[in-house]
Motif scaffolding. Structure first.
Motif, PDB file in Angstrom:
ATOM      1  N   LEU A   3       0.826  -1.208   0.000  1.00  0.00           N
ATOM      2  CA  LEU A   3       0.000   0.000   0.000  1.00  0.00           C
ATOM      3  C   LEU A   3       0.860   1.257   0.000  1.00  0.00           C
ATOM      4  O   LEU A   3       0.574   2.216  -0.737  1.00  0.00           O
ATOM      5  N   ALA A   4       1.897   1.281   0.816  1.00  0.00           N
ATOM      6  CA  ALA A   4       2.777   2.445   0.867  1.00  0.00           C
ATOM      7  C   ALA A   4       3.421   2.694  -0.488  1.00  0.00           C
ATOM      8  O   ALA A   4       3.526   3.838  -0.948  1.00  0.00           O
ATOM      9  N   ASN A   5       3.849   1.604  -1.137  1.00  0.00           N
ATOM     10  CA  ASN A   5       4.471   1.721  -2.441  1.00  0.00           C
ATOM     11  C   ASN A   5       3.479   2.191  -3.488  1.00  0.00           C
ATOM     12  O   ASN A   5       3.771   3.066  -4.301  1.00  0.00           O
ATOM     13  N   GLY A   6       2.277   1.615  -3.461  1.00  0.00           N
ATOM     14  CA  GLY A   6       1.284   1.946  -4.478  1.00  0.00           C
ATOM     15  C   GLY A   6       0.669   3.317  -4.303  1.00  0.00           C
ATOM     16  O   GLY A   6       0.312   3.979  -5.276  1.00  0.00           O
TER      17      GLY A   6
ATOM     18  N   SER B 131       0.206  -2.132   9.070  1.00  0.00           N
ATOM     19  CA  SER B 131      -0.109  -3.534   8.801  1.00  0.00           C
ATOM     20  C   SER B 131       0.256  -4.418   9.989  1.00  0.00           C
ATOM     21  O   SER B 131      -0.509  -5.302  10.391  1.00  0.00           O
ATOM     22  N   GLY B 132       1.442  -4.172  10.577  1.00  0.00           N
ATOM     23  CA  GLY B 132       1.855  -4.945  11.743  1.00  0.00           C
ATOM     24  C   GLY B 132       0.946  -4.704  12.934  1.00  0.00           C
ATOM     25  O   GLY B 132       0.658  -5.631  13.711  1.00  0.00           O
ATOM     26  N   GLY B 133       0.452  -3.461  13.092  1.00  0.00           N
ATOM     27  CA  GLY B 133      -0.456  -3.157  14.182  1.00  0.00           C
ATOM     28  C   GLY B 133      -1.786  -3.872  14.048  1.00  0.00           C
ATOM     29  O   GLY B 133      -2.333  -4.398  15.027  1.00  0.00           O
ATOM     30  N   VAL B 134      -2.318  -3.900  12.833  1.00  0.00           N
ATOM     31  CA  VAL B 134      -3.553  -4.647  12.588  1.00  0.00           C
ATOM     32  C   VAL B 134      -3.329  -6.129  12.872  1.00  0.00           C
ATOM     33  O   VAL B 134      -4.181  -6.808  13.471  1.00  0.00           O
ATOM     34  N   PHE B 135      -2.178  -6.641  12.456  1.00  0.00           N
ATOM     35  CA  PHE B 135      -1.837  -8.046  12.711  1.00  0.00           C
ATOM     36  C   PHE B 135      -1.805  -8.318  14.219  1.00  0.00           C
ATOM     37  O   PHE B 135      -2.390  -9.297  14.707  1.00  0.00           O
ATOM     38  N   ALA B 136      -1.122  -7.441  14.969  1.00  0.00           N
ATOM     39  CA  ALA B 136      -1.013  -7.626  16.418  1.00  0.00           C
ATOM     40  C   ALA B 136      -2.379  -7.574  17.083  1.00  0.00           C
ATOM     41  O   ALA B 136      -2.711  -8.405  17.942  1.00  0.00           O
ATOM     42  N   GLY B 137      -3.201  -6.593  16.698  1.00  0.00           N
ATOM     43  CA  GLY B 137      -4.523  -6.468  17.294  1.00  0.00           C
ATOM     44  C   GLY B 137      -5.412  -7.662  16.999  1.00  0.00           C
ATOM     45  O   GLY B 137      -6.165  -8.128  17.870  1.00  0.00           O
ATOM     46  N   THR B 138      -5.332  -8.164  15.788  1.00  0.00           N
ATOM     47  CA  THR B 138      -6.152  -9.321  15.420  1.00  0.00           C
ATOM     48  C   THR B 138      -5.749 -10.561  16.198  1.00  0.00           C
ATOM     49  O   THR B 138      -6.595 -11.302  16.701  1.00  0.00           O
ATOM     50  N   VAL B 139      -4.432 -10.788  16.295  1.00  0.00           N
ATOM     51  CA  VAL B 139      -3.954 -11.943  17.067  1.00  0.00           C
ATOM     52  C   VAL B 139      -4.371 -11.829  18.527  1.00  0.00           C
ATOM     53  O   VAL B 139      -4.838 -12.808  19.138  1.00  0.00           O
TER      54      VAL B 139
ATOM     55  N   ALA C 142       7.083   4.080   3.695  1.00  0.00           N
ATOM     56  CA  ALA C 142       7.064   2.626   3.865  1.00  0.00           C
ATOM     57  C   ALA C 142       6.975   2.207   5.331  1.00  0.00           C
ATOM     58  O   ALA C 142       6.210   1.293   5.661  1.00  0.00           O
ATOM     59  N   PRO C 143       7.734   2.820   6.274  1.00  0.00           N
ATOM     60  CA  PRO C 143       7.604   2.415   7.681  1.00  0.00           C
ATOM     61  C   PRO C 143       6.198   2.604   8.228  1.00  0.00           C
ATOM     62  O   PRO C 143       5.727   1.810   9.041  1.00  0.00           O
TER      63      PRO C 143
END
Length: 588
Positions: free
Chosen positions: A53-56, A68-76, A61-62
């Motif tokens: 998404l950042a690229n597109g 994305s990592g935050g959404v991953f952490a919250g979902t887990v 990028a960070p």
């Protein structure tokens, strides 16, 4: 011995890893204690859709990676509270979804790879101060959170079933822990990448755990070990010209093996096994220092130090400069310009270069960062700016370019590039200008012969048979110059980072059959299996290979630009005519 530490880009990298070591060391102890090693490894990989998404969408990028990592952490964390399932199982479940989302975004939405090389490997020698600031923020938050929530993390980790009875009913502390791991891992992506984040976050903590049982001494020892291993790995990478991230990873694994071996040496009957393991680890360490890039940035005192990013540019500069230039060519034969991690020799050569030649059209955008962070002041020449023929590119792809970046496949553009190179070298070394001009003129005559020869070969192929299908969309310039119709590409993108969908492949196979395409042309720098599979399915041949993004190795048909394009013309002529005709170009 300490010479590498005087290099400015190494000094900046040391600051980065020392700052990272605080967060990585402290979080590493909690990762090991709570059994979150798989999660810590996976969260970096789960940043993939954020990078796409950042690229597109052209934002940092960070930021995309952390979102994305935050959404991953919250979902887990949410699933763990609701389903009462182990973190490993939930991590695997959510990771599959994240990767699938990233692949769909990359292949079907943005038609890009979304910075895959940054995600996987990082570029520790090309980081900037913004990366250091991000690492400092992550480490600072880890320190504060550890001091405030450490006891809760400890209690929940040891006995999650009894934690509610002790008043630890809130899921917030665990969510904060998972979020901090996501933030710190994101901060480490630019340095070591997702594949090697374990070398900072898990292996050192597991190593010190062998010798420590109390939490505070364990954390202090882990922070120190992360810093020492990272600095030692940096030094080794410069000395051996190996990628720094991989070197740090190998070193941390060796240290863990030696620590485990030393711990077991006191047990009778295990010394032989331990000795064998130590020898094996020493052998692994030796393998870690593979040779680096060819070429040298060192000046002989009578030559001009020049850096060229791609194989084609390296060949052009050597032809024009002759013995008056010392060329450090970054990309090597059969390497992919879309994927690159700088070696120490590349950064050092750039720091001491007088001129740096870039291909441009966003084929080698990583070179801008290398040049900026290397510490020198070379003149940067974007060669594609000088070429007269331009074909539309893919603004939403990984090149994010208005133009197709494979401009060199048109000899007319190659002539213009040679003129631009000669002008840049003459400006850098006016005393040798006459030599550069003479060499350029001689090479331009060969390019004219190449253009005429290829045109003659392909003119003999009936127009109805000039239908080209390649591995990826890299031959628009060649096709336009020599009257070839491009039917399609196995990877429907001007970057090799994109991935074809099942629908893309089915559509391409149908078009190949309908139009009677005789040949599908794999490329020398790509895996040919997909092209071969489509050829088998459609009845076409895949026996003729092209040089697309890169020249071939020394001694091959594509070792120079001239022989590469002649080899491409030979392969195309034979493939398009069913092997009945070939192509030989005179005057090269």
């Amino acid at each position: 011995m300490l010479e590498p530490f005087r290099l400015p880009y190494v000094q900046r990298a040391i600051v980065e890893v020392v700052v990272l070591s605080v967060g990585a060391g402290i979080l590493g102890t909690w990762i090991v204690l709570r059994g979150l090693a798989f999660y810590a490894h996976a969260v970096g990989t789960a940043a993939f859709p954020g990078l796409v998404l950042a690229n597109g969408l052209n934002f940092a990028a960070p930021l995309g990676a952390f979102a994305s990592g935050g959404v991953f952490a919250g979902t887990v964390a949410r699933l763990a509270r609701r389903e009462r399932t182990s973190y490993d199982a939930l991590t695997a479940l959510v990771l599959v979804g994240a990767l699938a989302t990233g692949v769909i975004l990359a292949s079907d939405v943005f038609h890009s790879g979304g910075g895959v090389e940054q995600l996987l490997f990082g570029s520790l020698l090309a980081i900037g101060w913004n990366d250091v600031v991000l690492a400092a923020v992550a480490s600072g938050l880890v320190l504060v959170a550890g001091a405030v929530l450490g006891r809760r993390w400890l209690a929940t980790g040891f006995d999650p079933a009894s934690a509610p009875a002790l008043g630890l009913r809130s899921a917030l502390p665990d969510l904060i822990l998972l979020g901090l791991i996501a933030l710190a891992t994101t901060a480490a992506l630019s340095a070591v990448g997702a594949l090697l984040a374990t070398a900072l976050f898990v292996v050192p903590a597991a190593t010190t755990r062998l010798w420590s049982r109390r939490t505070l001494p364990w954390q202090v020892a882990t922070v120190a070990l992360v810093a020492v291993e990272a600095i030692a790995g940096l030094w080794l990478s410069v000395e051996t010209d190996a990628p720094p991230g991989a070197t740090i990873g190998v070193l941390s694994s060796v240290v863990f093996g030696l620590a485990a071996a030393a711990r077991h040496l006191r047990q009778p009957g295990k010394r032989f096994a331990v000795s064998t393991a130590v020898l094996a680890l020493m052998g692994l360490a030796g393998c870690g220092g593979s040779g680096g890039s060819g070429g040298s940035g060192a000046s002989s005192g009578t030559t001009l130090d020049v850096v060229a990013t791609t194989t084609q540019l390296g060949d052009f500069v050597r032809e024009v400069g002759g013995s008056r230039v010392d060329v450090h060519q970054i990309l090597k034969a059969n390497s992919d310009p879309h994927d690159y991690e700088p070696r120490p020799s590349d950064v050092q050569a750039t720091a001491s270069a007088t001129v740096v030649f870039l291909s441009g059209d966003n084929l080698d955008p990583w070179m801008d960062k290398v040049a900026e962070e290397a510490g020198g002041s070379p003149t940067r020449v974007v060669v594609s700016d000088a070429v007269p023929v331009k074909i539309s590119g893919n603004p939403s792809g990984p090149e994010a370019s208005t133009y197709d970046p494979h401009w060199w496949h048109d000899p007319v553009n190659a002539k213009a590039a040679v003129k631009r190179i000669a002008a840049a070298l003459s400006a850098a070394d006016p005393k040798s200008a006459a030599v550069f001009k003479r060499n350029a003129a001689a090479y331009e005559r060969k390019l004219a012969a190449l253009q005429a020869g290829i045109a003659s070969c392909l003119k003999a192929v009936p127009v109805t048979q000039r239908k080209l299908v390649t591995d990826h969309d890299a031959f628009n310039y060649f096709a336009k110059r020599f009257g070839i119709a491009i039917v399609g590409a196995v990877i429907p993108s001007q970057s090799t980072q994109a991935q074809p969908s099942a629908g893309d492949l089915a559509k391409l196979s149908s078009v190949i059959k309908k139009q009677g395409v005789r040949a599908i042309f794999p490329e020398s720098s790509l895996n040919p299996k997909l092209a071969q599979a489509i050829a088998t399915q459609t009845g076409a041949t895949s026996s003729y290979t092209l040089y697309g993004d890169t020249l071939g190795p020394a001694g091959s048909a594509g070792a120079t630009y001239l022989t590469m394009e002649e080899a491409n013309a030979e392969a195309m002529t034979r493939g398009l005519t069913g092997g009945r005709r070939g192509c030989v170009v005179r005057g090269l």
